[in-house]
Design an enzyme around this catalytic site. Structure first.
Site, short mmCIF file in Angstrom:
data_model
loop_
_atom_site.label_atom_id
_atom_site.label_comp_id
_atom_site.label_asym_id
_atom_site.label_seq_id
_atom_site.Cartn_x
_atom_site.Cartn_y
_atom_site.Cartn_z
N ASP A 113 0.86 -1.17 0.00
CA ASP A 113 0.00 0.00 0.00
C ASP A 113 0.91 1.23 0.00
O ASP A 113 2.11 1.13 0.29
CB ASP A 113 -0.89 -0.04 1.25
CG ASP A 113 -1.73 1.21 1.41
OD1 ASP A 113 -2.42 1.59 0.45
OD2 ASP A 113 -1.67 1.82 2.49
N ASP A 127 -0.11 5.18 1.01
CA ASP A 127 -0.29 6.11 2.12
C ASP A 127 -0.36 5.36 3.45
O ASP A 127 -1.20 4.48 3.64
CB ASP A 127 -1.57 6.92 1.93
CG ASP A 127 -1.52 7.82 0.71
OD1 ASP A 127 -0.62 8.65 0.63
OD2 ASP A 127 -2.40 7.67 -0.17
N ASP A 130 -1.65 -1.11 5.97
CA ASP A 130 -1.86 -0.52 7.29
C ASP A 130 -3.32 -0.46 7.71
O ASP A 130 -3.61 0.01 8.81
CB ASP A 130 -1.27 0.90 7.34
CG ASP A 130 -1.98 1.86 6.41
OD1 ASP A 130 -2.31 1.46 5.27
OD2 ASP A 130 -2.21 3.02 6.81
#
Length: 230
Positions: free
Chosen positions: A12, A14, A174
């Site tokens: 991922d 961000d 995240d």
């Protein structure tokens, strides 16, 4: 090095590879100001990130006075993207240990990908401006396959596997968008505790949680070894 258990590792963007909170927050507050809304403090922006810029903006409007019409949301989203594109890498940085980790994966002949809900054009631009593009064999955005196919659906991760020509894969993220997409695609996911977690890291449903990128390669090695003996 050829004994590493994964041929492909996807990330991922961000809150996982990049700490982009500052630049995202400035862009969000620019859009909110156009609607006469109060600025959202940087730390509070963290809770709004995860599903792409439009969803972040909608959440920001919700907490600063309530939603707007779809037409107005589209206008503000366009303004946010335009501003963000012009200021995309002012504060954004790799998380600590990120460069060494990427080099370590490359040394193990791992194909490295980015699979993000950020618009593909923005993701490509941010890595180009930061001089990081050479690390990735593909960058896949939330709009790459068209509407309705972003994480937590498995479509983008499946595209990553297709572009890699197949192989043993893992993902790193995240949020539940990441762990959900990885699970749906049938690959393990490692969660980072330092990102924009939408649940406590241990509750994200990941195969493992790391607190620093120094821990990623040994953690992936352990997960692979455990899978082979299961």
């Amino acid at each position: 090095m050829t004994d590493f258990p994964f041929d492909i590792v996807g990330f991922d963007l961000d809150g996982t590879l990049l700490d982009s909170l500052g630049d995202l927050g400035v862009a969000l507050n620019h859009a909110l100001s156009l609607e006469g809304r109060a600025a959202i403090p940087r730390d509070a922006v963290r809770d709004l990130v995860g599903g792409g810029a439009r969803k972040m903006l909608a959440k920001g409007l919700e907490v600063t006075g309530g939603p707007v019409s779809d037409e107005r949301l589209n206008e503000l989203h366009h303004a946010l993207i335009e501003f963000y594109s012009d200021h995309i890498a002012v504060e954004t940085r790799l998380y600590p240990g990120g460069e060494a980790m990427l080099q370590g994966l490359a040394a193990r002949d791992v194909k490295i990908a980015v699979v993000t809900n950020k618009l593909e054009g923005l993701a490509v631009k941010i890595f180009a401006e930061m001089g990081l593009s050479h690390h990735f064999f593909t960058v896949i955005g939330g709009d790459t396959l068209g509407p309705g196919r972003a994480k937590p659906k498995p479509d983008l991760i499946e595209l990553m596997l297709e572009r890699a020509g197949g192989g043993r894969a893992a993902f790193v993220g995240d949020t539940t968008y990441d762990t959900g997409a990885a699970a749906a695609a049938g690959i393990p996911c490692v969660a980072v505790s330092f990102g924009f977690n939408d649940r406590p890291p241990q509750d994200l449903g990941a195969a493992a949680v790391i607190d620093h990128f120094d821990d990623l390669i040994p953690t992936l090695a352990r997960i692979g070894a455990e899978a082979e003996t299961a």
